[in-house]
Motif scaffolding. Structure first.
Motif, PDB file in Angstrom:
ATOM      1  N   SER A  81       0.731  -1.248  -0.068  1.00 50.35           N
ATOM      2  CA  SER A  81      -0.043  -0.055   0.242  1.00 50.35           C
ATOM      3  C   SER A  81       0.842   1.384   0.139  1.00 50.35           C
ATOM      4  CB  SER A  81      -0.980   0.143   1.114  1.00 50.35           C
ATOM      5  OG  SER A  81      -0.068   0.091   2.353  1.00 50.35           O
ATOM      6  N   ILE A  82       2.175   1.218  -0.092  1.00 50.79           N
ATOM      7  CA  ILE A  82       3.125   2.235   0.022  1.00 50.79           C
ATOM      8  C   ILE A  82       2.975   2.807  -1.164  1.00 50.79           C
ATOM      9  CG2 ILE A  82       5.260   0.923  -0.266  1.00 50.79           C
ATOM     10  CD1 ILE A  82       4.982   3.781   1.998  1.00 50.79           C
ATOM     11  N   VAL A  83       2.707   2.139  -2.302  1.00 53.04           N
ATOM     12  CA  VAL A  83       2.694   2.521  -3.601  1.00 53.04           C
ATOM     13  C   VAL A  83       1.679   3.664  -3.789  1.00 53.04           C
ATOM     14  CG1 VAL A  83       1.965   1.853  -5.974  1.00 53.04           C
ATOM     15  CG2 VAL A  83       3.193   0.598  -4.495  1.00 53.04           C
ATOM     16  N   TYR A  84       0.763   3.788  -3.049  1.00 52.45           N
ATOM     17  CA  TYR A  84      -0.489   4.711  -3.070  1.00 52.45           C
ATOM     18  C   TYR A  84       0.533   6.252  -2.605  1.00 52.45           C
ATOM     19  CZ  TYR A  84      -4.152   7.689  -1.497  1.00 52.45           C
ATOM     20  OH  TYR A  84      -4.986   8.803  -1.312  1.00 52.45           O
ATOM     21  N   LEU A  85       1.204   6.065  -1.630  1.00 54.31           N
ATOM     22  CA  LEU A  85       1.759   7.126  -1.281  1.00 54.31           C
ATOM     23  C   LEU A  85       2.914   7.691  -2.081  1.00 54.31           C
ATOM     24  CD1 LEU A  85       2.353   6.849   2.554  1.00 54.31           C
ATOM     25  CD2 LEU A  85       0.950   8.618   1.438  1.00 54.31           C
ATOM     26  N   LEU A  86       3.677   6.632  -2.514  1.00 57.22           N
ATOM     27  CA  LEU A  86       4.895   7.167  -3.539  1.00 57.22           C
ATOM     28  C   LEU A  86       4.310   7.426  -4.831  1.00 57.22           C
ATOM     29  CD1 LEU A  86       7.179   4.180  -2.800  1.00 57.22           C
ATOM     30  CD2 LEU A  86       7.060   6.271  -1.847  1.00 57.22           C
ATOM     31  N   SER A  87       2.925   7.348  -5.266  1.00 59.64           N
ATOM     32  CA  SER A  87       2.555   7.650  -6.471  1.00 59.64           C
ATOM     33  C   SER A  87       2.011   8.969  -6.581  1.00 59.64           C
ATOM     34  CB  SER A  87       1.370   6.751  -6.969  1.00 59.64           C
ATOM     35  OG  SER A  87       0.350   6.859  -6.158  1.00 59.64           O
ATOM     36  N   LYS A  88       1.850   9.440  -4.954  1.00 57.76           N
ATOM     37  CA  LYS A  88       1.579  10.934  -4.989  1.00 57.76           C
ATOM     38  C   LYS A  88       2.806  11.863  -4.972  1.00 57.76           C
ATOM     39  CE  LYS A  88      -2.837   9.483  -4.389  1.00 57.76           C
ATOM     40  NZ  LYS A  88      -3.873   9.770  -5.340  1.00 57.76           N
ATOM     41  N   PRO A  89       2.146  13.064  -5.511  1.00 59.02           N
ATOM     42  CA  PRO A  89       3.489  14.246  -5.558  1.00 59.02           C
ATOM     43  C   PRO A  89       3.672  14.689  -3.978  1.00 59.02           C
ATOM     44  CG  PRO A  89       1.130  15.309  -5.802  1.00 59.02           C
ATOM     45  CD  PRO A  89       1.032  13.863  -5.930  1.00 59.02           C
ATOM     46  N   VAL A  90       4.297  13.825  -3.510  1.00 62.61           N
ATOM     47  CA  VAL A  90       4.862  14.159  -2.103  1.00 62.61           C
ATOM     48  C   VAL A  90       6.236  13.640  -1.982  1.00 62.61           C
ATOM     49  CG1 VAL A  90       4.515  13.671   0.353  1.00 62.61           C
ATOM     50  CG2 VAL A  90       2.432  13.736  -0.956  1.00 62.61           C
ATOM     51  N   LYS A  91       7.272  14.494  -1.536  1.00 66.01           N
ATOM     52  CA  LYS A  91       8.525  14.220  -1.688  1.00 66.01           C
ATOM     53  C   LYS A  91       8.934  12.879  -0.594  1.00 66.01           C
ATOM     54  CE  LYS A  91      10.580  18.501  -2.806  1.00 66.01           C
ATOM     55  NZ  LYS A  91      11.226  19.682  -2.435  1.00 66.01           N
ATOM     56  N   ARG A  92       9.403  11.681  -1.034  1.00 61.43           N
ATOM     57  CA  ARG A  92       9.741  10.690  -0.154  1.00 61.43           C
ATOM     58  C   ARG A  92      10.369  10.963   1.233  1.00 61.43           C
ATOM     59  NH1 ARG A  92      10.567   6.002  -4.491  1.00 61.43           N
ATOM     60  NH2 ARG A  92       8.944   6.624  -6.007  1.00 61.43           N
ATOM     61  N   PRO A  93      11.262  11.907   1.099  1.00 59.49           N
ATOM     62  CA  PRO A  93      11.919  12.419   2.643  1.00 59.49           C
ATOM     63  C   PRO A  93      10.722  12.844   3.584  1.00 59.49           C
ATOM     64  CG  PRO A  93      13.551  12.862   1.011  1.00 59.49           C
ATOM     65  CD  PRO A  93      12.043  12.450   0.202  1.00 59.49           C
ATOM     66  N   SER A  94       9.910  13.640   2.985  1.00 58.41           N
ATOM     67  CA  SER A  94       8.639  14.231   3.756  1.00 58.41           C
ATOM     68  C   SER A  94       7.773  13.194   4.204  1.00 58.41           C
ATOM     69  CB  SER A  94       8.069  15.150   2.622  1.00 58.41           C
ATOM     70  OG  SER A  94       6.787  15.831   3.352  1.00 58.41           O
ATOM     71  N   ILE A  95       7.752  11.967   3.405  1.00 60.51           N
ATOM     72  CA  ILE A  95       6.768  10.963   4.016  1.00 60.51           C
ATOM     73  C   ILE A  95       7.891  10.470   5.200  1.00 60.51           C
ATOM     74  CG2 ILE A  95       6.063   8.536   3.402  1.00 60.51           C
ATOM     75  CD1 ILE A  95       5.768   9.487   0.584  1.00 60.51           C
ATOM     76  N   ILE A  96       9.011  10.180   5.207  1.00 62.35           N
ATOM     77  CA  ILE A  96       9.629   9.841   6.056  1.00 62.35           C
ATOM     78  C   ILE A  96       9.498  10.618   7.539  1.00 62.35           C
ATOM     79  CG2 ILE A  96      11.918   9.023   6.896  1.00 62.35           C
ATOM     80  CD1 ILE A  96      10.755   6.999   5.627  1.00 62.35           C
ATOM     81  N   PHE A  97       9.821  11.745   7.231  1.00 71.62           N
ATOM     82  CA  PHE A  97       9.894  12.824   8.286  1.00 71.62           C
ATOM     83  C   PHE A  97       8.297  12.645   8.884  1.00 71.62           C
ATOM     84  CE2 PHE A  97       9.026  17.051   9.867  1.00 71.62           C
ATOM     85  CZ  PHE A  97       9.980  17.380  10.829  1.00 71.62           C
ATOM     86  N   THR A  98       7.550  12.748   8.448  1.00 70.24           N
ATOM     87  CA  THR A  98       6.274  12.796   8.667  1.00 70.24           C
ATOM     88  C   THR A  98       5.949  11.559   9.826  1.00 70.24           C
ATOM     89  OG1 THR A  98       5.313  14.353   6.942  1.00 70.24           O
ATOM     90  CG2 THR A  98       3.698  13.044   8.316  1.00 70.24           C
ATOM     91  N   LYS A  99       6.210  10.353   9.107  1.00 67.23           N
ATOM     92  CA  LYS A  99       6.062   9.253   9.992  1.00 67.23           C
ATOM     93  C   LYS A  99       6.857   9.235  11.214  1.00 67.23           C
ATOM     94  CE  LYS A  99       4.355   6.217   6.053  1.00 67.23           C
ATOM     95  NZ  LYS A  99       3.245   5.982   6.746  1.00 67.23           N
ATOM     96  N   LEU A 100       8.139   9.891  10.987  1.00 69.64           N
ATOM     97  CA  LEU A 100       8.843  10.014  12.529  1.00 69.64           C
ATOM     98  C   LEU A 100       8.157  10.470  13.111  1.00 69.64           C
ATOM     99  CD1 LEU A 100      11.456   9.399  13.690  1.00 69.64           C
ATOM    100  CD2 LEU A 100      12.339  11.446  12.797  1.00 69.64           C
ATOM    101  N   ILE A 101       7.692  11.741  13.028  1.00 66.65           N
ATOM    102  CA  ILE A 101       6.973  12.800  14.054  1.00 66.65           C
ATOM    103  C   ILE A 101       5.797  11.881  14.538  1.00 66.65           C
ATOM    104  CG2 ILE A 101       5.549  14.839  14.181  1.00 66.65           C
ATOM    105  CD1 ILE A 101       8.548  15.178  13.799  1.00 66.65           C
ATOM    106  N   VAL A 102       5.235  11.189  13.706  1.00 66.82           N
ATOM    107  CA  VAL A 102       3.865  10.407  14.306  1.00 66.82           C
ATOM    108  C   VAL A 102       4.579   9.301  15.395  1.00 66.82           C
ATOM    109  CG1 VAL A 102       2.049   9.000  13.707  1.00 66.82           C
ATOM    110  CG2 VAL A 102       2.447  10.881  12.358  1.00 66.82           C
ATOM    111  N   ALA A 103       5.558   8.761  14.564  1.00 64.16           N
ATOM    112  CA  ALA A 103       6.126   7.679  15.866  1.00 64.16           C
ATOM    113  C   ALA A 103       6.451   8.083  16.959  1.00 64.16           C
ATOM    114  CB  ALA A 103       7.067   7.001  15.002  1.00 64.16           C
ATOM    115  N   ILE A 104       7.119   9.331  16.911  1.00 65.49           N
ATOM    116  CA  ILE A 104       7.648   9.853  18.182  1.00 65.49           C
ATOM    117  C   ILE A 104       6.548  10.115  18.879  1.00 65.49           C
ATOM    118  CG2 ILE A 104       8.887  12.059  19.008  1.00 65.49           C
ATOM    119  CD1 ILE A 104      10.828  11.926  16.653  1.00 65.49           C
ATOM    120  N   ALA A 105       5.576  10.787  18.335  1.00 65.51           N
ATOM    121  CA  ALA A 105       4.381  11.332  19.210  1.00 65.51           C
ATOM    122  C   ALA A 105       3.610  10.189  19.991  1.00 65.51           C
ATOM    123  CB  ALA A 105       3.240  12.067  18.175  1.00 65.51           C
TER     124      ALA A 105
END
Length: 239
Positions: A81-105
């Motif tokens: 399902s990561i393909v859904y995110l990777l197919s969007k116009p979102v920078k991949r480092p931005s995906i990692i950073f956002t997921k990191l913030i969520v995981a930290i929280a």
């Protein structure tokens, strides 16, 4: 760098029914232990430090870090399902950073908050024990989230590897073997807590300056490398 849509999807995945049960079980166990110890032993600063250090920081925090860090991205890579995110116009480092913030929280909420409550139950924050271990849980949450998010990005066996690290390296080798203590997130967090607590109640084999440098360095490098690995992850049909 922070993407609200990615964050919402990640929160939904992490706080699903199965993971939520595990996330709530560990803090509940800590609070139960704290209440039992207080009832049978009374308020004792050293006992409080032993319980918070032996269970909360050494076991609960890394395990919650494993659940949150690997769960933030690992299942999406495994089921495609990561393909859904990777197919969007979102920078991949931005995906990692956002997921990191969520995981930290998530890690902070389910580890630092119950650690503080358990400390208050055990000895009412005598000698700043509750605050010291809460600070340790907070800084450890950041490093663990980055490390286990990286594991979830690079390996399909991230949970197993994370559990081995948390239960064998951190809880066993990191506490008993002198050389391994320098490479232990737990010891780095304890170095920070040592500056907050009463004299002699919290100790670490790593100096504060070294601990802070390693906490920052590991977090930054793990996050950067996870971004690089996700950047090179190929979408179906790209090969």
């Amino acid at each position: 760098m922070y993407n609200p849509t990615v964050a919402r999807l990640t929160y939904r995945a992490l706080l699903g029914r199965r993971r939520a049960l595990i996330l709530f079980a560990l803090p509940a166990l800590l609070l139960l232990i704290a209440a039992a110890v207080r009832a049978f032993n009374g308020a004792d600063d050293q006992v409080a430090a032993d319980v918070l250090g032996g269970f909360a920081l050494a076991t609960m925090v890394p395990l919650i870090g494993v659940i949150a860090g690997t769960g933030a991205i690992g299942p999406e890579i495994d089921d495609g399902s990561i393909v859904y995110l990777l197919s969007k116009p979102v920078k991949r480092p931005s995906i990692i950073f956002t997921k990191l913030i969520v995981a930290i929280a998530v890690t902070m909420v389910f580890s630092a908050v119950p650690t503080f409550i358990a400390g208050m139950i055990l000895n009412g924050n005598g000698q700043q024990v509750a605050v010291a271990y809460t600070v340790a849980a907070l800084v450890a949450s950041i490093a663990y989230s980055a490390l286990f998010l990286l594991l979830g990005t690079v390996s399909r066996h991230a949970v197993v590897i994370g559990l081995v690290y948390a239960l064998v390296w951190e809880a066993l080798f990191g506490s008993l073997i002198s050389g391994a203590k320098t490479l232990s997130v737990q010891q780095w967090a304890l170095a920070v807590a040592q500056k907050v607590s009463g004299e002699g109640l919290v100790t670490s084999d790593v100096g504060l300056t070294t601990a802070v440098a390693l906490l920052v360095g590991v977090t930054v490098l793990a996050t950067w490398y996870a971004g690089q690995k996700l950047r090179t992850l190929k979408l179906a049909g790209e090969e």
